[in-house]
Write a protein that holds these residues in place. Structure first.
Motif, PDB file in Angstrom:
ATOM      1  N   ALA A 253      10.326  -1.061   9.072  1.00  0.00           N
ATOM      2  CA  ALA A 253       8.894  -1.315   8.929  1.00  0.00           C
ATOM      3  C   ALA A 253       8.145  -0.084   8.431  1.00  0.00           C
ATOM      4  O   ALA A 253       7.003  -0.198   7.954  1.00  0.00           O
ATOM      5  N   LYS A 254       8.769   1.085   8.536  1.00  0.00           N
ATOM      6  CA  LYS A 254       8.092   2.319   8.129  1.00  0.00           C
ATOM      7  C   LYS A 254       7.652   2.282   6.663  1.00  0.00           C
ATOM      8  O   LYS A 254       6.596   2.794   6.307  1.00  0.00           O
ATOM      9  N   LEU A 255       8.473   1.692   5.827  1.00  0.00           N
ATOM     10  CA  LEU A 255       8.141   1.619   4.404  1.00  0.00           C
ATOM     11  C   LEU A 255       6.845   0.829   4.193  1.00  0.00           C
ATOM     12  O   LEU A 255       5.963   1.248   3.427  1.00  0.00           O
ATOM     13  N   TYR A 256       6.718  -0.300   4.890  1.00  0.00           N
ATOM     14  CA  TYR A 256       5.530  -1.146   4.722  1.00  0.00           C
ATOM     15  C   TYR A 256       4.292  -0.482   5.325  1.00  0.00           C
ATOM     16  O   TYR A 256       3.188  -0.623   4.798  1.00  0.00           O
ATOM     17  N   ILE A 257       4.495   0.264   6.413  1.00  0.00           N
ATOM     18  CA  ILE A 257       3.377   1.013   7.003  1.00  0.00           C
ATOM     19  C   ILE A 257       2.882   2.050   6.006  1.00  0.00           C
ATOM     20  O   ILE A 257       1.677   2.237   5.831  1.00  0.00           O
ATOM     21  N   GLY A 258       3.836   2.715   5.360  1.00  0.00           N
ATOM     22  CA  GLY A 258       3.474   3.716   4.370  1.00  0.00           C
ATOM     23  C   GLY A 258       2.658   3.131   3.231  1.00  0.00           C
ATOM     24  O   GLY A 258       1.691   3.741   2.756  1.00  0.00           O
ATOM     25  N   ILE A 259       3.023   1.945   2.795  1.00  0.00           N
ATOM     26  CA  ILE A 259       2.294   1.274   1.700  1.00  0.00           C
ATOM     27  C   ILE A 259       0.862   0.958   2.123  1.00  0.00           C
ATOM     28  O   ILE A 259      -0.095   1.189   1.377  1.00  0.00           O
ATOM     29  N   VAL A 260       0.709   0.440   3.343  1.00  0.00           N
ATOM     30  CA  VAL A 260      -0.633   0.107   3.859  1.00  0.00           C
ATOM     31  C   VAL A 260      -1.482   1.371   3.982  1.00  0.00           C
ATOM     32  O   VAL A 260      -2.658   1.384   3.612  1.00  0.00           O
ATOM     33  N   LEU A 261      -0.885   2.444   4.498  1.00  0.00           N
ATOM     34  CA  LEU A 261      -1.609   3.714   4.638  1.00  0.00           C
ATOM     35  C   LEU A 261      -2.053   4.247   3.279  1.00  0.00           C
ATOM     36  O   LEU A 261      -3.161   4.772   3.138  1.00  0.00           O
ATOM     37  N   ALA A 262      -1.184   4.127   2.303  1.00  0.00           N
ATOM     38  CA  ALA A 262      -1.507   4.608   0.964  1.00  0.00           C
ATOM     39  C   ALA A 262      -2.713   3.861   0.396  1.00  0.00           C
ATOM     40  O   ALA A 262      -3.603   4.463  -0.219  1.00  0.00           O
ATOM     41  N   ILE A 263      -2.759   2.555   0.632  1.00  0.00           N
ATOM     42  CA  ILE A 263      -3.884   1.743   0.149  1.00  0.00           C
ATOM     43  C   ILE A 263      -5.172   2.140   0.864  1.00  0.00           C
ATOM     44  O   ILE A 263      -6.231   2.321   0.230  1.00  0.00           O
ATOM     45  N   MET A 264      -5.099   2.320   2.194  1.00  0.00           N
ATOM     46  CA  MET A 264      -6.277   2.699   2.973  1.00  0.00           C
ATOM     47  C   MET A 264      -6.806   4.068   2.544  1.00  0.00           C
ATOM     48  O   MET A 264      -8.014   4.263   2.364  1.00  0.00           O
ATOM     49  N   ALA A 265      -5.901   5.016   2.380  1.00  0.00           N
ATOM     50  CA  ALA A 265      -6.305   6.378   2.022  1.00  0.00           C
ATOM     51  C   ALA A 265      -6.930   6.430   0.634  1.00  0.00           C
ATOM     52  O   ALA A 265      -7.865   7.207   0.388  1.00  0.00           O
TER      53      ALA A 265
END
Length: 454
Positions: free
Chosen positions: A185-197
């Motif tokens: 799930a870390k990969l998908y969390i990273g994608i969401v964080l990138a979008i938010m940032a």
């Protein structure tokens, strides 16, 4: 291949953070402390008044108010270093590491006064009229063009040091631990964080400053309430914990290998990551303050290590130590802090609070660190091209989510160490210029009957 890269970076981090760099940071900080004759510390209340907006001037050059500049700098420092960095210090160095974090913070306050005063004294302006500041501009404008290789050295190291490896890594680890998700799930969390940032950092320094000035007070208050709750429940343990910190500080028995030298290095290294005094990131932010008085912003910057390390890191350490989980846990970083919170707070509350705090702390750090990278790339190319670093930064958020914690720690530690070399050297060489400015400023405010101690 990647295994060899990990091992090489780990070996380099261990080597560069040995005594030579510690002498530079602590020795340099002690020089600033003594050379200033402790004068900036006498004006701490005046610094608070500046921070409150008493001396704000909207027509002064710069892009951020004093409060926004400090909030943005603190947003970058009051983050994962305070939650997981303290836990790492305790695991690697034992309770005594906290004492050396305190010493490093006190010395760091003097370092920040000098380096951030210089950031205002020698800031520049882009063709678009935007402020350009940081150690690289201090070196070029203050020491001269023949020092440019040192400035380039800082900017190159800054491109790596400002990457979000540690912050994103610890945030994803928190979510995986608390929500019991699979490691994938870390990969998908990273994608969401990138979008938010991306929504914040692509808006530039003004949007970062605005968001940080609203996030920082909220996250500090929330953290205080949570940790004070734990400390009240463990109030009988607090005196014992302070005694443990002081007694272990000079024995090193709890440190890896039982070595005092290792203990000191651990405390100083984690403090450097926590408050960034002498690293060179804070001057890039404080240099954007709206002011015509360099010393005024230096005083405001001095507040940073006091809030970050002396206050927040201490509270985190006491919360972990008082619960006793550090003695028998296999956890490291955020996992240990989470375990400490859950051992005291009612079931589920600890998880929820940690998730909220980590999200706010991590996001605020992500926003501010992106600007540092933009500044470094802008210096190496042209200021107008600096914004393209944001796209590299956003992409690195995804990669950082899946790397190992040891690799993340060693990578950022290595880059921070390299950044500290030009920052401290330029600060030492230009210290007489700061003292001259400070003398004029303190005489000015005293003559206006503005009591510097109130």
């Amino acid at each position: 291949m990647f295994k060899k890269i990990e091992e090489s970076i780990a070996a380099f981090s261990s080597w560069i953070w040995d005594w030579p760099l510690l002498v530079l940071l602590i020795g340099g900080g002690l020089f600033f402390l003594i050379y200033s004759r402790f004068t900036p510390f006498l004006y701490f209340r005046h610094a608070i008044n500046v921070l409150r907006g008493k001396y704000d001037n909207e027509n002064a050059p710069g892009q951020l108010s004093h409060f926004q500049a400090l909030s943005s700098a603190i947003a970058a420092t009051v983050g994962m270093g305070n939650i997981s960095g303290v836990a790492i210090a305790l695991v690697m160095g034992g309770p005594g590491a906290i004492f050396w974090m305190w010493i490093s913070a006190l010395i760091g306050m003097a370092t920040k006064f000098y380096t951030c005063t210089l950031a205002i004294m020698y800031r520049s302006e882009s063709e678009e009229g935007k402020t350009l500041s940081g150690p690289m501009y201090v070196i070029i404008e203050g020491l001269g063009r023949h020092w440019k290789p040192l400035a380039i050295f800082f900017a190159l190291a800054g491109l790596v040091g400002t990457l979000p490896a540690f912050t994103v890594n610890q945030l994803t680890q928190t979510l995986v631990d608390v929500l019991d998700w699979d490691e994938g799930a870390k990969l998908y969390i990273g994608i969401v964080l990138a979008i938010m940032a991306s929504f914040v950092i692509l808006g530039g320094i003004r949007r970062i400053g605005l968001v940080a000035s609203r996030l920082v007070p909220f996250m500090v208050v929330l953290y205080f309430i949570t940790v004070f709750t734990i400390l009240i429940l463990k109030i009988d343990k607090i005196p014992e914990m302070f005694i443990l910190i002081f007694s272990d500080a000079f024995s090193g028995e709890a440190a890896a290998g039982g070595a005092l030298g290792y203990l000191i290095k651990t405390g100083v290294k984690r403090a450097a990551f926590s408050n960034e005094a002498g690293i060179g990131t804070a001057p890039m932010m404080h240099g954007n303050a709206k002011t015509n008085e360099p010393v005024r912003e230096g005083l405001v910057a001095m507040i940073g290590p006091a809030i970050d390390t002396l206050l927040i890191c201490t509270l985190t350490a006491l919360a972990i130590l008082s619960t006793g989980v550090w003695k028998h846990s296999d956890g490291n970083g955020i996992s240990l802090t989470l375990e400490a919170f859950n051992s005291v707070l009612p079931y589920g509350i600890g998880d929820g609070i940690v998730i909220v705090m980590v999200l706010v702390f991590a996001l605020s750090t992500l926003f501010s660190f992106s600007y540092y990278g933009v500044t470094c790339l802008g210096f190496l190319t042209k200021p107008k091209y600096g914004k393209y670093y944001n796209y590299i930064y956003i992409g690195s958020i995804i990669l950082s989510a899946v790397v190992k914690i040891d690799f993340a720690i060693n990578l950022i530690d290595s880059a921070f160490a390299l950044m500290a070399i030009p920052t401290v050297i330029s600060g030492l060489l230009l210290a007489p210029k700061v003292n001259a400015q400070a003398k004029i400023y303190f005489q000015k405010i005293t003559s206006k009957k503005d009591n510097p101690l109130t």
